[in-house]
Design an enzyme around this catalytic site. Sequence first.
Site, PDB file in Angstrom:
ATOM      1  N   HIS A 130     -23.493 -35.510   7.896  1.00  0.00           N
ATOM      2  CA  HIS A 130     -23.076 -36.781   7.321  1.00  0.00           C
ATOM      3  C   HIS A 130     -24.303 -37.651   7.180  1.00  0.00           C
ATOM      4  O   HIS A 130     -25.017 -37.870   8.148  1.00  0.00           O
ATOM      5  CB  HIS A 130     -21.996 -37.420   8.179  1.00  0.00           C
ATOM      6  CG  HIS A 130     -20.736 -36.614   8.164  1.00  0.00           C
ATOM      7  ND1 HIS A 130     -20.482 -35.616   9.064  1.00  0.00           N
ATOM      8  CD2 HIS A 130     -19.703 -36.625   7.283  1.00  0.00           C
ATOM      9  CE1 HIS A 130     -19.325 -35.048   8.755  1.00  0.00           C
ATOM     10  NE2 HIS A 130     -18.836 -35.628   7.676  1.00  0.00           N
ATOM     11  N   CYS A 171     -16.493 -35.455  10.802  1.00  0.00           N
ATOM     12  CA  CYS A 171     -17.052 -36.766  10.490  1.00  0.00           C
ATOM     13  C   CYS A 171     -16.824 -37.844  11.542  1.00  0.00           C
ATOM     14  O   CYS A 171     -17.652 -38.734  11.718  1.00  0.00           O
ATOM     15  CB  CYS A 171     -16.595 -37.253   9.122  1.00  0.00           C
ATOM     16  SG  CYS A 171     -14.925 -36.789   8.682  1.00  0.00           S
ATOM     17  N   GLN A 176     -18.622 -25.045  10.225  1.00  0.00           N
ATOM     18  CA  GLN A 176     -19.307 -25.583   9.049  1.00  0.00           C
ATOM     19  C   GLN A 176     -20.730 -25.980   9.397  1.00  0.00           C
ATOM     20  O   GLN A 176     -20.989 -26.453  10.498  1.00  0.00           O
ATOM     21  CB  GLN A 176     -18.593 -26.847   8.567  1.00  0.00           C
ATOM     22  CG  GLN A 176     -17.206 -26.611   8.043  1.00  0.00           C
ATOM     23  CD  GLN A 176     -16.563 -27.915   7.627  1.00  0.00           C
ATOM     24  OE1 GLN A 176     -16.441 -28.838   8.423  1.00  0.00           O
ATOM     25  NE2 GLN A 176     -16.164 -28.005   6.371  1.00  0.00           N
ATOM     26  N   ASP A 183     -22.301 -28.662   8.806  1.00  0.00           N
ATOM     27  CA  ASP A 183     -21.853 -29.951   8.310  1.00  0.00           C
ATOM     28  C   ASP A 183     -22.884 -31.039   8.587  1.00  0.00           C
ATOM     29  O   ASP A 183     -23.555 -31.011   9.613  1.00  0.00           O
ATOM     30  CB  ASP A 183     -20.554 -30.304   9.043  1.00  0.00           C
ATOM     31  CG  ASP A 183     -19.707 -31.286   8.269  1.00  0.00           C
ATOM     32  OD1 ASP A 183     -20.106 -31.659   7.149  1.00  0.00           O
ATOM     33  OD2 ASP A 183     -18.653 -31.679   8.782  1.00  0.00           O
ATOM     34  N   LYS A 212     -16.194 -35.383  -5.097  1.00  0.00           N
ATOM     35  CA  LYS A 212     -17.122 -34.401  -4.542  1.00  0.00           C
ATOM     36  C   LYS A 212     -17.718 -33.505  -5.610  1.00  0.00           C
ATOM     37  O   LYS A 212     -17.147 -33.333  -6.688  1.00  0.00           O
ATOM     38  CB  LYS A 212     -16.410 -33.549  -3.499  1.00  0.00           C
ATOM     39  CG  LYS A 212     -15.194 -32.830  -4.044  1.00  0.00           C
ATOM     40  CD  LYS A 212     -14.521 -31.980  -2.988  1.00  0.00           C
ATOM     41  CE  LYS A 212     -13.392 -31.164  -3.581  1.00  0.00           C
ATOM     42  NZ  LYS A 212     -12.907 -30.101  -2.734  1.00  0.00           N
ATOM     43  N   HIS A 264     -20.642 -36.769   2.895  1.00  0.00           N
ATOM     44  CA  HIS A 264     -20.265 -35.591   3.681  1.00  0.00           C
ATOM     45  C   HIS A 264     -20.834 -34.415   2.894  1.00  0.00           C
ATOM     46  O   HIS A 264     -20.637 -34.351   1.694  1.00  0.00           O
ATOM     47  CB  HIS A 264     -18.758 -35.371   3.725  1.00  0.00           C
ATOM     48  CG  HIS A 264     -17.938 -36.557   4.148  1.00  0.00           C
ATOM     49  ND1 HIS A 264     -17.157 -36.539   5.253  1.00  0.00           N
ATOM     50  CD2 HIS A 264     -17.764 -37.778   3.587  1.00  0.00           C
ATOM     51  CE1 HIS A 264     -16.509 -37.696   5.362  1.00  0.00           C
ATOM     52  NE2 HIS A 264     -16.858 -38.464   4.366  1.00  0.00           N
TER      53      HIS A 264
END
Length: 639
Positions: A389, A338, A385, A387, A468, A514
Site C-alpha cells: 500500500h 490494507c 499476496q 501486497d 484499478k 493498493h
Amino acid sequence: MNRYSVAIHDLPAETIESEALTAQDALKRLNVKALDRIVAVRINGESRDLSTLLEKEARLEPIYLDSEEGLQILRHSTSHVMALAVKELFPGVKVTIGPAIEDGFYYDFDYERPFREEDLPRIEEKMWEIIREDLPFIRKVVPVKDAVAFFEKESEEYKLELLRDISTEADTVSLYTQGSFTDLCRGPHIPSTGMIRAFSLTKVAGAYWRGDEKRPMLSRIYGVAFADKKSLRAHLKRLEEARKRNHAKLGPQLGLFSTHDEIGAGMVVWHPKGMMLRYQLEQFEIKEHLRRGYEMVRGPEILKTDLWIKSGHFDNYRENMYFTTIDEQSYGIKPMNCLSHMLIYSSKIRSYRDLPKRYFELGTVHRHERSGVLHGLLRVREFTQDDAHILCTPEQLNGEIKGVLEFVEDVMSIFGFPYELEISTRPEKSIGSDEDWELATSALMNAMQDSGLQYTVNEGDGAFYGPKIDVKLKDALGRSWQCATIQCDFTLPERFDLVYIDRDGMKHRPVMIHRVILGAIERFVGILIEHYAGAFPVWLAPVQAMILTVTDRCIPRATEVMKILREADVRVEGDFRNEKLGLKVREAQLQKIPYMLIMGDRESEKGGVTPRLRSGENLPFMTPQEFVERIEEDLKQRR
RNA sequence: GCCAGCGUAGCUCAGUCGGCAGAGCAACUGAUUUGUAAUCAGUGGGUCGGGGGUUCGAUUCCCUUCGCUGGCUCCA
C-alpha cells in the site's frame, strides 16, 4: 442493362454490364482467384454477404476462409448450422444467441432438459447432413414488427426480447434462413452450408441468459471450427500439448504441492520442493521491493469485525469473508491486507516530507470463493499476496502509479510473460464520492497513457473502494488470469482519517494505492509451472543439480562433491542408489532437474563431475568449483 | 452458487447388464555394481471418495454429502 463500376482492392475500377450484380458475380467476372475459398466480401469497407446486390459503384475486398475475419464468419455460420440441427433433433427447443468465439463458436439453447456430452455425436451427425445438403444462407431485411410477428409465431421469446432492445435503435432487422431455421442475425454469413469442412462439438455447459445469474440457466454447446481438417487436427493437437502443462497435474508430480479432500476445497499444502520454489520467489520479491523504496511490514490474520465495518469490507465484501468469535468478540479473517497498513500509517504524525510511504507485506489472506470457481492453484481460498500500500500526496499519485507499472514490466520481462492491461471502473456496489472516483480513474488512465501502454476498459468492474488496472497473464490453455493489479483509493484514507501535514502546516488527506505485482503467489506459481512446463530456470528450480553415481565405488567422492556444492549454496541432491545410470537419468529428467551431475570412476578419480543438461546435451568434465561458477552465471542471467 | 461430467491400489487405467475386485508402473525384499530416458525375480497393497436407502446380497441401482474437471456467474 446497367453499368457497374467495380474495383477490387485498390486496383482501377472496371465496368461490368448486367441487369443486376451480386458481389459474387462481380468477383467472378473480374477473375478473382480462389473463388471457392471466399466466404464474404467487404463492400466499400463493410463486411457483407457474397449474395449482396451491388450499387453502381463499389470497391470490393474478398474475405478468404482462412483469414481472421473469414474464420470468424465461418464459425458464426457453423453455430447457425448447429442451431438448425438442434431444432430438428429436439423439437420445442428455444434458440437464444450463438456467436463466434476464439477458435470456434457456441449456441445457447433453452430446452426441457440440459444437453449432455452424449447428445453431441447425434448433433454433429445431423450437422454433417445439413452441410451435405449445401443449404444457402438467405438474408432478408424486414421491418422490426414483421420480425416480431415471425418470432411470436415461432414462440421464440428470447429472440423477441432481443428484438425489443434492437427496436429502440433500428426500424429494420436482418434475418438469415437456412432450410427450416430462420434466425435474427446481423451477418454476414458464408454463402451456403457446404463451405463448412472441419468442425467439432467440444463441450456442453450451463450459461445464464444474458450472463445474469438471476435469469434462466440455458444449455450451451461449444464447438470449434477451422478452414480445413488439417487445421482442426492441429488445434486439437495443441490442446493436447497444453494439457500436458497442466499445473494441477505437474505440481504434485514434481513434489511441489498437494490438495486434500480432508483439508478442504481451495486449500493448498506445500511440499518441500514447492516451498523452495516459493522461497526463491519471495526472496526475489523482497529484494526487488527494498531496492524500490518499499518497507516490509506485517499485520495479523484476524482483526476485529468492527474494523471491517469501519473500512466498508463488512458491507461490501462480507460474503467473501470468514468470521469467528473470540471471547465473545467478533473477528474477521482478513481477505485483504490494507487495514493493518493504514493503522501503521496513522500510528504517528506524518509530514509531506515522509511521503510516499510504501508498505510491503507478503500477506496471507482467506477469501470465501464460490465453490464452482475454484481451479487448481489459479483460484484458491487461501493465498499469499505480494501486497503493498502506497500512501502519497495527490501530486505524487501519477508518478507512483507509473513506478508500479514499471515494476510490473521489469518483473514480467524477467519471467518472459506477455501480459495485457485492463482498467476497471466504478462497480454498482461501492463507496466514495463520484468526484473521487473520477479523479482516481483518470489518474490511472493518465499514468498508462504517459507510459505509452495499451489497455482495454472494463466498465463497472473495479474494487468497491476504487478503480484499478489489472495485469492479465494466460495459462497453458489460453485462459486469462489477473495477476498484478494497481488500485487507486481515496476512500479508505478518508474512513481511517489518514492525514499528513503539508508545507502549509495544515492536515491533508493522502491517497492510497493498493497494488500487487505477482498477485497471489499460488496463482503465479500455477502460471509459472504451465509457462515452463515444470522445467524451471536454474534460479527458481527447487533442485538445481542431482549427482548421479555410476557405481557404489563413487559414493565417497560424490558425497564430498555434494558437500562442496551445498557450501557454495547450490541446491544439490544425490541419487546414490544401486541402480543403472539410465534409470537415474530418466528419473532426474522426469523431475525436470536442470543439471544431472554424472560421477563414475573417471570423474571420481579426478574429483569432478560430467554435467548433463535437461536438453540431453553433455557438458565437458568440470571440477566442483567450475560447476559453481556456471550456476552463478545462470543465477546472474536468471536462466 | 448454477449447469454438465467424473471419483476403483501411490500413479495411469481395466472391470462388474447386482454375486469373493484386476493390470502396468511405483513401493517393499533379494540378486545385480551397472556410463546418459526404465536390470531381473519375488512380496505386500484397495471396506471401489464419505454417509444413508433399495436388495438375500451394492463398487455396480437410488438419495445425500465431500472433492475434482469444463463452462456460467464472481474475482488475486
